[in-house]
Design a protein around this motif. Sequence first.
Motif, mmCIF file in Angstrom:
data_model
loop_
_atom_site.group_PDB
_atom_site.id
_atom_site.type_symbol
_atom_site.label_atom_id
_atom_site.label_comp_id
_atom_site.label_asym_id
_atom_site.label_seq_id
_atom_site.Cartn_x
_atom_site.Cartn_y
_atom_site.Cartn_z
ATOM 1 N N MET A 52 0.843 -1.191 0.000
ATOM 2 C CA MET A 52 0.000 0.000 0.000
ATOM 3 C C MET A 52 0.882 1.245 0.000
ATOM 4 O O MET A 52 1.817 1.349 0.795
ATOM 5 C CB MET A 52 -0.912 0.007 1.233
ATOM 6 N N PRO A 53 0.586 2.194 -0.883
ATOM 7 C CA PRO A 53 1.376 3.432 -0.909
ATOM 8 C C PRO A 53 1.033 4.334 0.277
ATOM 9 O O PRO A 53 -0.059 4.252 0.848
ATOM 10 C CB PRO A 53 0.968 4.085 -2.234
ATOM 11 N N CYS A 54 1.958 5.212 0.618
ATOM 12 C CA CYS A 54 1.776 6.111 1.759
ATOM 13 C C CYS A 54 0.573 7.031 1.606
ATOM 14 O O CYS A 54 -0.083 7.359 2.586
ATOM 15 C CB CYS A 54 3.027 6.955 1.962
ATOM 16 N N ASP A 55 0.259 7.443 0.399
ATOM 17 C CA ASP A 55 -0.841 8.388 0.203
ATOM 18 C C ASP A 55 -2.210 7.706 0.079
ATOM 19 O O ASP A 55 -3.211 8.362 -0.191
ATOM 20 C CB ASP A 55 -0.583 9.301 -0.996
ATOM 21 N N SER A 56 -2.281 6.402 0.313
ATOM 22 C CA SER A 56 -3.554 5.692 0.224
ATOM 23 C C SER A 56 -4.406 5.965 1.461
ATOM 24 O O SER A 56 -3.883 6.262 2.544
ATOM 25 C CB SER A 56 -3.325 4.179 0.090
ATOM 26 N N SER A 57 -5.727 5.860 1.299
ATOM 27 C CA SER A 57 -6.620 6.030 2.454
ATOM 28 C C SER A 57 -6.372 4.913 3.468
ATOM 29 O O SER A 57 -6.566 5.098 4.664
ATOM 30 C CB SER A 57 -8.080 6.041 2.010
ATOM 31 N N THR A 58 -5.925 3.762 2.988
ATOM 32 C CA THR A 58 -5.600 2.646 3.880
ATOM 33 C C THR A 58 -4.501 3.034 4.854
ATOM 34 O O THR A 58 -4.570 2.734 6.043
ATOM 35 C CB THR A 58 -5.168 1.411 3.067
ATOM 36 N N CYS A 59 -3.486 3.730 4.363
ATOM 37 C CA CYS A 59 -2.343 4.082 5.211
ATOM 38 C C CYS A 59 -2.744 5.056 6.317
ATOM 39 O O CYS A 59 -2.137 5.064 7.378
ATOM 40 C CB CYS A 59 -1.201 4.651 4.379
ATOM 41 N N SER A 60 -3.783 5.841 6.088
ATOM 42 C CA SER A 60 -4.232 6.772 7.118
ATOM 43 C C SER A 60 -5.372 6.197 7.969
ATOM 44 O O SER A 60 -5.897 6.870 8.831
ATOM 45 C CB SER A 60 -4.674 8.091 6.475
ATOM 46 N N SER A 61 -5.714 4.911 7.752
ATOM 47 C CA SER A 61 -6.856 4.310 8.453
ATOM 48 C C SER A 61 -6.522 3.775 9.842
ATOM 49 O O SER A 61 -7.418 3.382 10.573
ATOM 50 C CB SER A 61 -7.461 3.176 7.614
ATOM 51 N N SER A 62 -5.257 3.741 10.223
ATOM 52 C CA SER A 62 -4.876 3.182 11.515
ATOM 53 C C SER A 62 -3.720 3.973 12.118
ATOM 54 O O SER A 62 -2.813 4.404 11.392
ATOM 55 C CB SER A 62 -4.452 1.712 11.352
ATOM 56 N N THR A 63 -3.745 4.135 13.426
ATOM 57 C CA THR A 63 -2.639 4.813 14.107
ATOM 58 C C THR A 63 -1.384 3.942 14.128
ATOM 59 O O THR A 63 -0.307 4.429 14.435
ATOM 60 C CB THR A 63 -3.027 5.190 15.550
#
Length: 177
Positions: A52-63
Amino acid sequence: MKYSIGTPPFETYGIADTGSDITRTQCQPCTNCFNQSLPMFDPKKSSSYKTMPCDSSTCSSSTSFSCGDDDVCQYLVTYGDLSTTTGDVAMDTLTLGNTSFKSVLFGCGHENGGTFSDSTSGIVGLGGDGVTSIIAQLDQQISGKFAYCLSADANSSSHISFGPDAVVNGAKAVSRR
């Protein structure tokens, strides 16, 4: 818990953990890993593996996720006993029994240490609260249902079921909705 990851399916075992959300397995190359008796998952051998790339919504979905080298999302988890695991946040095909699920999020661990069992390769995250848990990710496909029966007898198997057939009955059965 026996499961497979990747295409073609790579069979492995993970500790079924209802207190953890992210499923993770040790992956090659492993720079600092606990000893495991099983072969280690090599993401290069899976045609369906994708970081998963850093700018994906997945990457911002968890602390537990942050941006790592080469624009790859990384995870870092520290457990209650101070065991730790870190690696790439990725998606791949997950196979449970005879059923495969595409694009399931998991952690591909490259640095793992602590009190992990050498008869497993990691954790199967069955926690129900986080978006990264297997239960949350498979919610639509399993109709929001899973059940498990843990045997106290070392000579007997425990069982886990997903979907409409995930029903536990009996005198000591406990159900939570």
